[in-house]
Design a protein around this motif. Structure first.
Motif, short mmCIF file in Angstrom:
data_model
loop_
_atom_site.label_atom_id
_atom_site.label_comp_id
_atom_site.label_asym_id
_atom_site.label_seq_id
_atom_site.Cartn_x
_atom_site.Cartn_y
_atom_site.Cartn_z
N ILE A 1 6.97 20.21 0.62
CA ILE A 1 7.55 18.84 1.33
C ILE A 1 6.43 17.63 1.01
O ILE A 1 5.39 17.64 1.55
CB ILE A 1 8.12 18.74 2.59
CG1 ILE A 1 8.90 20.03 2.88
CG2 ILE A 1 8.47 17.56 2.94
CD1 ILE A 1 10.05 19.95 2.10
N MET A 2 7.06 16.64 0.40
CA MET A 2 6.25 15.34 0.01
C MET A 2 6.64 14.25 0.85
O MET A 2 7.99 13.82 0.77
CB MET A 2 6.00 15.05 -1.27
CG MET A 2 4.99 13.84 -1.86
SD MET A 2 4.73 14.01 -3.43
CE MET A 2 6.18 13.62 -4.20
N GLU A 3 6.02 13.36 1.40
CA GLU A 3 6.30 12.17 2.00
C GLU A 3 5.57 10.77 1.37
O GLU A 3 4.33 11.16 1.23
CB GLU A 3 6.07 12.19 3.46
CG GLU A 3 6.17 10.75 4.22
CD GLU A 3 5.85 10.71 5.58
OE1 GLU A 3 6.37 10.13 6.73
OE2 GLU A 3 4.39 11.29 5.77
N ILE A 4 6.21 10.10 0.86
CA ILE A 4 5.78 8.87 0.33
C ILE A 4 5.90 7.73 1.14
O ILE A 4 7.23 7.32 1.19
CB ILE A 4 6.28 8.67 -1.08
CG1 ILE A 4 6.00 9.82 -2.12
CG2 ILE A 4 5.59 7.40 -1.63
CD1 ILE A 4 6.50 9.69 -3.42
N VAL A 5 5.00 7.13 1.61
CA VAL A 5 5.19 5.85 2.56
C VAL A 5 4.83 4.65 1.98
O VAL A 5 3.40 4.54 1.44
CB VAL A 5 4.54 5.85 4.08
CG1 VAL A 5 4.79 4.60 4.72
CG2 VAL A 5 5.12 7.49 4.69
N LEU A 6 5.82 3.63 1.74
CA LEU A 6 5.35 2.46 1.02
C LEU A 6 5.50 1.28 1.98
O LEU A 6 6.50 0.92 2.62
CB LEU A 6 6.54 2.14 0.07
CG LEU A 6 6.37 0.97 -1.00
CD1 LEU A 6 4.91 1.04 -1.76
CD2 LEU A 6 7.50 0.57 -1.82
N THR B 1 10.34 4.81 3.35
CA THR B 1 9.66 6.17 3.61
C THR B 1 10.77 7.19 2.71
O THR B 1 11.84 7.35 2.86
CB THR B 1 9.74 6.69 5.00
OG1 THR B 1 8.84 5.69 5.92
CG2 THR B 1 9.19 8.05 5.25
N THR B 2 10.12 7.98 1.87
CA THR B 2 10.71 8.84 0.97
C THR B 2 10.21 10.04 1.18
O THR B 2 9.04 10.66 1.11
CB THR B 2 10.54 8.47 -0.71
OG1 THR B 2 10.96 7.30 -0.89
CG2 THR B 2 11.29 9.33 -1.38
N PHE C 1 10.06 -2.18 -7.06
CA PHE C 1 8.73 -1.30 -7.27
C PHE C 1 9.13 -0.01 -8.19
O PHE C 1 10.48 0.30 -7.94
CB PHE C 1 8.42 -0.56 -5.91
CG PHE C 1 8.07 -1.71 -4.55
CD1 PHE C 1 6.67 -2.09 -4.50
CD2 PHE C 1 8.97 -2.19 -3.92
CE1 PHE C 1 6.52 -2.96 -3.73
CE2 PHE C 1 8.66 -3.10 -3.16
CZ PHE C 1 7.16 -3.57 -3.04
N GLU C 2 8.25 0.55 -8.96
CA GLU C 2 8.56 1.58 -9.59
C GLU C 2 7.35 2.59 -9.33
O GLU C 2 6.07 2.19 -9.57
CB GLU C 2 8.41 1.27 -11.19
CG GLU C 2 9.72 0.41 -11.53
CD GLU C 2 9.82 0.55 -13.31
OE1 GLU C 2 8.85 1.19 -13.87
OE2 GLU C 2 10.67 0.03 -13.61
N ILE C 3 7.71 3.82 -8.61
CA ILE C 3 6.81 4.57 -8.23
C ILE C 3 6.80 5.81 -9.28
O ILE C 3 7.60 6.63 -9.34
CB ILE C 3 6.91 5.20 -6.95
CG1 ILE C 3 7.04 3.90 -5.94
CG2 ILE C 3 5.94 6.27 -6.49
CD1 ILE C 3 7.36 4.51 -4.64
N PRO C 4 5.95 6.07 -10.24
CA PRO C 4 6.00 7.28 -11.02
C PRO C 4 5.28 8.64 -10.39
O PRO C 4 4.19 8.48 -9.62
CB PRO C 4 4.88 6.82 -12.03
CG PRO C 4 4.03 5.97 -11.40
CD PRO C 4 4.67 5.23 -10.47
N LEU C 5 6.11 9.45 -10.26
CA LEU C 5 5.87 10.54 -9.73
C LEU C 5 5.29 11.67 -10.76
O LEU C 5 5.05 13.01 -10.33
CB LEU C 5 7.15 11.23 -9.07
CG LEU C 5 8.07 10.54 -8.19
CD1 LEU C 5 9.31 11.43 -7.51
CD2 LEU C 5 7.35 10.07 -6.92
N SER D 1 0.79 -1.17 -0.02
CA SER D 1 0.17 -0.15 0.07
C SER D 1 0.95 1.25 0.17
O SER D 1 2.33 1.28 0.47
CB SER D 1 -0.88 0.08 1.26
OG SER D 1 -0.28 -0.02 2.29
N ILE D 2 0.32 2.29 -0.50
CA ILE D 2 1.06 3.56 -0.44
C ILE D 2 0.25 4.85 -0.06
O ILE D 2 -0.98 4.83 -0.41
CB ILE D 2 1.59 3.80 -1.94
CG1 ILE D 2 2.61 4.97 -2.17
CG2 ILE D 2 0.48 4.11 -2.89
CD1 ILE D 2 3.34 4.95 -3.47
#
Length: 328
Positions: free
Chosen positions: A45-50, A110-111, A61-65, A30-31
């Motif tokens: 500021i963006m946080e992406i939690v996978l 976490t990115t 994983f490939e996460i398209p921004l 989940s993301i």
């Protein structure tokens, strides 16, 4: 050069061991995307939690921004893995705006990124942007949360299938937008006029300048809403395609040709993007236009949506194919 070769060897070795693809139709992860944004500076500021449900496999994983639009710019601040003993290899393609991750024995990645140029300023106090979460349709769950300091009016327009428009509320001095369903959306933000510093009164003026400022800002806001509604009426096309010119558009023709060759089985939108080689956002908007004009049907099969040509679409396919054969 040596570092790149070493990384290549490691990646190849891990893929040979047990590589599990990210989009395999299974509920594998989940993301959650959290964006805290300043409209004035157009920076946030963006946080992406996978969250990874099965950490025993080596997974890519490939996460398209690109989901925040082609104009958005990102810079990675930090990437961390949980637990720390897990393995994490990552690469960010700035040109394609794709974050690639390879994990093993990792339950969460976490990115943190700096996000710039996300919104477009249509008029003073009127902002908007496209949010394309359709690429996360096949995962366990996906959510997007937008935090903007102050009180704002946020309107969400669902440009895809369904009428879900998210949730907006005010909490701890922030206006919060929550969207937890994949889809293509347009976000319109109207800044509360009380937050805009008023113009200094003119000593030569005998009337209340604040009333004039309020009227002007309301007029500007109304014009911004009009622009938004006009864009929506035109299927909110970034590259506007008039109905009479629809079949002359190259992306539309590619979509019709690929769907025509697929036949009755149809294609998922992700497959259509891969086969046409076109940007996902461009394909999504044209699919909506083609559906509105009766060229394409969206058919639900199990948990997936499949695109198929209608009789009108098949007729267009035959005409385009015939013309291409003559040109050859």
């Amino acid at each position: 050069m040596l570092k790149q070769k070493a990384l290549t060897v490691i990646i190849a070795f891990m893929m040979v061991l047990a590589l599990t693809p990210v989009l395999n139709g299974e509920t594998a992860y989940s993301i959650s995307i959290n964006l805290s944004y300043d409209l004035t500076s157009n920076t946030g500021i963006m946080e992406i939690v996978l969250d990874i449900y099965d950490s025993s496999n080596t997974t890519m994983f490939e996460i398209p921004l690109m989901f925040l639009g082609e104009q958005a710019v990102f810079s990675i601040i930090n990437i961390t893995a949980t637990p720390e003993a897990g393995t994490l290899i990552y690469e960010y393609n700035e040109f394609g705006k794709v974050l690639k991750l390879i994990t093993y024995n990792t339950t969460r990645v976490t990115t943190w990124l700096v996000a710039e140029n996300v919104t477009e300023n249509y008029a003073p106090g009127v902002y908007g942007f496209f949010l394309d979460l359709e690429g996360f349709a096949d995962i366990g769950s996906a959510s997007f949360n937008l935090y903007i300091y102050g009180s704002h009016e946020i309107t969400v327009e669902n440009l895809g299938v369904g009428s879900y428009n998210g949730t907006v509320y005010y909490s701890n001095s922030f206006t919060v937008l929550q969207i937890n369903r994949p889809g293509l959306y347009f976000i319109l933000i109207l800044t509360n006029i009380e937050q805009i510093p008023p113009t200094q009164p003119s000593p030569a003026s005998g009337f209340d300048i604040s009333i004039a400022v309020t009227v002007i800002l309301l007029a500007i806001g109304a014009s911004g809403v009009f622009v938004y509604l006009w864009r929506r009426r035109m299927s909110v096309e970034l590259e506007a395609v008039a109905t009479r010119d629809l079949l002359t558009d190259e992306v539309v023709r590619d979509i019709i040709m690929v769907l025509g060759k697929a036949g009755d089985k149809g294609l998922q939108q992700s497959e259509l993007v891969n086969l046409t080689g076109r940007p996902k956002s461009s394909v999504s908007r044209r699919i909506k236009k083609l559906e509105d004009e009766g060229y394409v049907n969206v058919v639900r099969s199990g948990k997936y949506n499949y695109l198929r040509l209608t009789d009108k679409g098949l007729e267009a396919f035959r005409k385009i194919a015939s013309k291409e054969r003559r040109n050859d």
